[in-house]
Design a protein around this motif. Structure first.
Motif, PDB file in Angstrom:
ATOM      1  N   ALA A  78      -8.547 -19.035  20.374  1.00 62.18           N
ATOM      2  CA  ALA A  78      -9.435 -19.611  19.358  1.00 62.18           C
ATOM      3  C   ALA A  78      -9.111 -19.081  17.967  1.00 62.18           C
ATOM      4  O   ALA A  78      -9.152 -19.820  16.976  1.00 62.18           O
ATOM      5  CB  ALA A  78     -10.893 -19.322  19.710  1.00 62.18           C
ATOM      6  N   GLN A  79      -8.775 -17.772  17.860  1.00 63.92           N
ATOM      7  CA  GLN A  79      -8.423 -17.214  16.556  1.00 63.92           C
ATOM      8  C   GLN A  79      -7.133 -17.834  16.020  1.00 63.92           C
ATOM      9  O   GLN A  79      -7.033 -18.141  14.829  1.00 63.92           O
ATOM     10  CB  GLN A  79      -8.270 -15.697  16.671  1.00 63.92           C
ATOM     11  N   ALA A  80      -6.158 -18.011  16.896  1.00 65.99           N
ATOM     12  CA  ALA A  80      -4.894 -18.623  16.482  1.00 65.99           C
ATOM     13  C   ALA A  80      -5.120 -20.048  15.987  1.00 65.99           C
ATOM     14  O   ALA A  80      -4.585 -20.468  14.957  1.00 65.99           O
ATOM     15  CB  ALA A  80      -3.897 -18.607  17.638  1.00 65.99           C
ATOM     16  N   VAL A  81      -5.937 -20.802  16.705  1.00 71.37           N
ATOM     17  CA  VAL A  81      -6.197 -22.191  16.329  1.00 71.37           C
ATOM     18  C   VAL A  81      -7.035 -22.252  15.055  1.00 71.37           C
ATOM     19  O   VAL A  81      -6.863 -23.148  14.230  1.00 71.37           O
ATOM     20  CB  VAL A  81      -6.891 -22.938  17.481  1.00 71.37           C
ATOM     21  N   LEU A  84      -4.638 -22.049  12.248  1.00 71.52           N
ATOM     22  CA  LEU A  84      -3.916 -23.312  12.127  1.00 71.52           C
ATOM     23  C   LEU A  84      -4.774 -24.382  11.464  1.00 71.52           C
ATOM     24  O   LEU A  84      -4.328 -25.102  10.570  1.00 71.52           O
ATOM     25  CB  LEU A  84      -3.463 -23.797  13.500  1.00 71.52           C
ATOM     26  N   ALA A  85      -6.020 -24.492  11.917  1.00 70.38           N
ATOM     27  CA  ALA A  85      -6.913 -25.521  11.389  1.00 70.38           C
ATOM     28  C   ALA A  85      -7.203 -25.289   9.908  1.00 70.38           C
ATOM     29  O   ALA A  85      -7.197 -26.226   9.100  1.00 70.38           O
ATOM     30  CB  ALA A  85      -8.216 -25.543  12.189  1.00 70.38           C
ATOM     31  N   ALA A  86      -7.455 -24.027   9.539  1.00 71.85           N
ATOM     32  CA  ALA A  86      -7.786 -23.722   8.147  1.00 71.85           C
ATOM     33  C   ALA A  86      -6.637 -24.072   7.212  1.00 71.85           C
ATOM     34  O   ALA A  86      -6.836 -24.664   6.147  1.00 71.85           O
ATOM     35  CB  ALA A  86      -8.155 -22.244   8.016  1.00 71.85           C
ATOM     36  N   VAL A  87      -5.423 -23.705   7.606  1.00 75.47           N
ATOM     37  CA  VAL A  87      -4.265 -23.980   6.755  1.00 75.47           C
ATOM     38  C   VAL A  87      -3.957 -25.472   6.714  1.00 75.47           C
ATOM     39  O   VAL A  87      -3.655 -26.036   5.657  1.00 75.47           O
ATOM     40  CB  VAL A  87      -3.039 -23.182   7.249  1.00 75.47           C
ATOM     41  N   SER A  88      -4.043 -26.139   7.865  1.00 76.98           N
ATOM     42  CA  SER A  88      -3.725 -27.569   7.920  1.00 76.98           C
ATOM     43  C   SER A  88      -4.691 -28.398   7.086  1.00 76.98           C
ATOM     44  O   SER A  88      -4.323 -29.424   6.517  1.00 76.98           O
ATOM     45  CB  SER A  88      -3.757 -28.055   9.373  1.00 76.98           C
ATOM     46  N   ALA A  89      -5.952 -27.960   7.012  1.00 77.02           N
ATOM     47  CA  ALA A  89      -6.966 -28.722   6.292  1.00 77.02           C
ATOM     48  C   ALA A  89      -6.956 -28.458   4.793  1.00 77.02           C
ATOM     49  O   ALA A  89      -7.669 -29.120   4.046  1.00 77.02           O
ATOM     50  CB  ALA A  89      -8.351 -28.401   6.859  1.00 77.02           C
ATOM     51  N   ALA A  90      -6.159 -27.490   4.339  1.00 76.23           N
ATOM     52  CA  ALA A  90      -6.153 -27.139   2.918  1.00 76.23           C
ATOM     53  C   ALA A  90      -4.733 -27.101   2.376  1.00 76.23           C
ATOM     54  O   ALA A  90      -4.251 -26.058   1.933  1.00 76.23           O
ATOM     55  CB  ALA A  90      -6.839 -25.787   2.716  1.00 76.23           C
ATOM     56  N   PRO A  91      -4.017 -28.232   2.381  1.00 80.76           N
ATOM     57  CA  PRO A  91      -2.622 -28.232   1.924  1.00 80.76           C
ATOM     58  C   PRO A  91      -2.470 -27.955   0.436  1.00 80.76           C
ATOM     59  O   PRO A  91      -1.383 -27.609  -0.016  1.00 80.76           O
ATOM     60  CB  PRO A  91      -2.137 -29.645   2.273  1.00 80.76           C
ATOM     61  N   ASP A  92      -3.548 -28.107  -0.351  1.00 77.46           N
ATOM     62  CA  ASP A  92      -3.464 -27.864  -1.784  1.00 77.46           C
ATOM     63  C   ASP A  92      -3.723 -26.412  -2.151  1.00 77.46           C
ATOM     64  O   ASP A  92      -3.552 -26.026  -3.310  1.00 77.46           O
ATOM     65  CB  ASP A  92      -4.484 -28.730  -2.534  1.00 77.46           C
ATOM     66  N   ALA A  93      -4.141 -25.594  -1.198  1.00 80.27           N
ATOM     67  CA  ALA A  93      -4.468 -24.208  -1.505  1.00 80.27           C
ATOM     68  C   ALA A  93      -3.213 -23.421  -1.880  1.00 80.27           C
ATOM     69  O   ALA A  93      -2.130 -23.675  -1.355  1.00 80.27           O
ATOM     70  CB  ALA A  93      -5.143 -23.550  -0.307  1.00 80.27           C
ATOM     71  N   PRO A  94      -3.332 -22.463  -2.797  1.00 82.30           N
ATOM     72  CA  PRO A  94      -2.170 -21.642  -3.141  1.00 82.30           C
ATOM     73  C   PRO A  94      -1.606 -20.936  -1.913  1.00 82.30           C
ATOM     74  O   PRO A  94      -2.357 -20.472  -1.050  1.00 82.30           O
ATOM     75  CB  PRO A  94      -2.749 -20.619  -4.138  1.00 82.30           C
ATOM     76  N   ALA A 100       1.318 -21.166   6.471  1.00 78.44           N
ATOM     77  CA  ALA A 100       1.747 -21.886   7.665  1.00 78.44           C
ATOM     78  C   ALA A 100       2.940 -21.202   8.319  1.00 78.44           C
ATOM     79  O   ALA A 100       3.003 -21.057   9.549  1.00 78.44           O
ATOM     80  CB  ALA A 100       2.086 -23.334   7.309  1.00 78.44           C
ATOM     81  N   ALA A 101       3.894 -20.754   7.499  1.00 73.29           N
ATOM     82  CA  ALA A 101       5.063 -20.050   8.037  1.00 73.29           C
ATOM     83  C   ALA A 101       4.655 -18.726   8.675  1.00 73.29           C
ATOM     84  O   ALA A 101       5.184 -18.337   9.728  1.00 73.29           O
ATOM     85  CB  ALA A 101       6.086 -19.811   6.932  1.00 73.29           C
ATOM     86  N   GLY A 102       3.694 -18.038   8.054  1.00 71.04           N
ATOM     87  CA  GLY A 102       3.213 -16.785   8.612  1.00 71.04           C
ATOM     88  C   GLY A 102       2.524 -16.973   9.947  1.00 71.04           C
ATOM     89  O   GLY A 102       2.698 -16.168  10.878  1.00 71.04           O
ATOM     90  N   ILE A 103       1.732 -18.042  10.061  1.00 75.42           N
ATOM     91  CA  ILE A 103       1.051 -18.316  11.325  1.00 75.42           C
ATOM     92  C   ILE A 103       2.062 -18.611  12.427  1.00 75.42           C
ATOM     93  O   ILE A 103       1.901 -18.171  13.575  1.00 75.42           O
ATOM     94  CB  ILE A 103       0.070 -19.490  11.160  1.00 75.42           C
ATOM     95  N   GLU A 104       3.117 -19.342  12.095  1.00 72.14           N
ATOM     96  CA  GLU A 104       4.149 -19.621  13.088  1.00 72.14           C
ATOM     97  C   GLU A 104       4.789 -18.331  13.583  1.00 72.14           C
ATOM     98  O   GLU A 104       5.105 -18.195  14.772  1.00 72.14           O
ATOM     99  CB  GLU A 104       5.216 -20.552  12.500  1.00 72.14           C
ATOM    100  N   LYS A 105       4.997 -17.371  12.689  1.00 77.39           N
ATOM    101  CA  LYS A 105       5.555 -16.085  13.105  1.00 77.39           C
ATOM    102  C   LYS A 105       4.610 -15.361  14.063  1.00 77.39           C
ATOM    103  O   LYS A 105       5.048 -14.745  15.039  1.00 77.39           O
ATOM    104  CB  LYS A 105       5.835 -15.211  11.884  1.00 77.39           C
ATOM    105  N   ILE A 106       3.321 -15.437  13.766  1.00 77.03           N
ATOM    106  CA  ILE A 106       2.338 -14.807  14.653  1.00 77.03           C
ATOM    107  C   ILE A 106       2.340 -15.484  16.021  1.00 77.03           C
ATOM    108  O   ILE A 106       2.333 -14.822  17.064  1.00 77.03           O
ATOM    109  CB  ILE A 106       0.935 -14.864  14.020  1.00 77.03           C
TER     110      ILE A 106
END
Length: 246
Positions: A78-81, A84-94, A100-106
């Motif tokens: 659930a933490q991993a998802v 993913l959800a937070a980053v995917s829903a905010a593509p305009d965020a700095p 996204a790349a960091g999450i993939e590494k995790i």
């Protein structure tokens, strides 16, 4: 010991080893696995961003470069998802691309069972967030902020007028669903708010910023928080800085 636990323990052992390091044989004996398994674990740590160094030959071995980095972490599906959800829903965020790349590494260092559960849960969440048309601009702003260098922007004001500004980036702010670059405008000799969607072009210069701080921007609204979770002082609540983009 689960692989995730072993990766974390291996990373910590390498950090404690300092500049001495350990041979693959010593590490394999410590964790009761084969040398081949240890080398796979070392490769996984390196891929996740842990700065692994290696020295061949007699007296050589493996260690971790003494610099700031994040060790492997243990996440629930659930933490991993959630990440993913937070980053995917905010593509305009700095820094969303880097996030996204960091999450993939995790995710790459999660044990297979946890990764499978995370993938299954992630398939149950859909996000319809269009990609940002300002990726090139945003990338330049992110670099300027991280390196604290002046960024030269071509900015379109509310009335359509365009100006070129040299800005010392101080912070990013999200206000009413829109992202702003807040910085010291060298043309206006003052702090200014720039709506990112109105920045037509941005170039990072070689000029170093002069050290303007977040305190010069003002106190955030009572409902606002820095992303590190630390809020404004209680006595300051209600003082809201108004965006100024002129």
């Amino acid at each position: 010991m689960k692989r995730t636990e072993r990766l974390h323990a291996l990373s910590e052992m390498l950090r404690r080893g300092g500049t001495r390091g350990y041979t693959a044989e010593r590490l394999a004996a410590e964790f009761g696995v084969s040398v081949r398994t240890i080398k796979r674990d070392l490769a996984a740590l390196d891929a996740s961003g842990v700065p692994i160094w290696s020295r061949p030959g007699p007296g050589g071995g493996y260690g971790v470069t003494a610099r700031a980095s994040l060790p492997p972490v243990s996440l629930t599906p659930a933490q991993a998802v959630a990440l993913l959800a937070a980053v995917s829903a905010a593509p305009d965020a700095p820094y969303s691309d880097l996030a996204a790349a960091g999450i993939e590494k995790i995710l790459d260092v999660l044990d297979p069972g946890t990764r499978t559960k995370a993938d299954e849960l992630a398939s149950r969440i859909w996000v319809n967030a269009p990609s940002s048309p300002y990726r090139t601009v945003r990338s330049a702003l992110e670099e300027a902020m991280s390196e604290q260098r002046v960024v030269r922007i071509r900015y379109r004001a509310r009335d359509g007028a365009e100006t070129t500004r040299d800005v010392e980036p101080v912070m990013f702010a999200s206000l009413d669903g829109r992202w702003y670059l807040i910085g010291w405008c060298r043309s206006r000799d003052d702090i200014r708010w720039f709506l990112v969607s109105r920045i037509e072009h941005a170039d990072v210069t070689a000029i170093t910023c002069r050290g303007h701080t977040v305190d010069e921007v003002g106190v955030p609204p009572a409902t606002a928080r820095p992303v590190n979770g630390r809020g404004a002082r209680p006595a300051d609540r209600g003082r809201r800085p108004a965006p100024e983009t002129s």
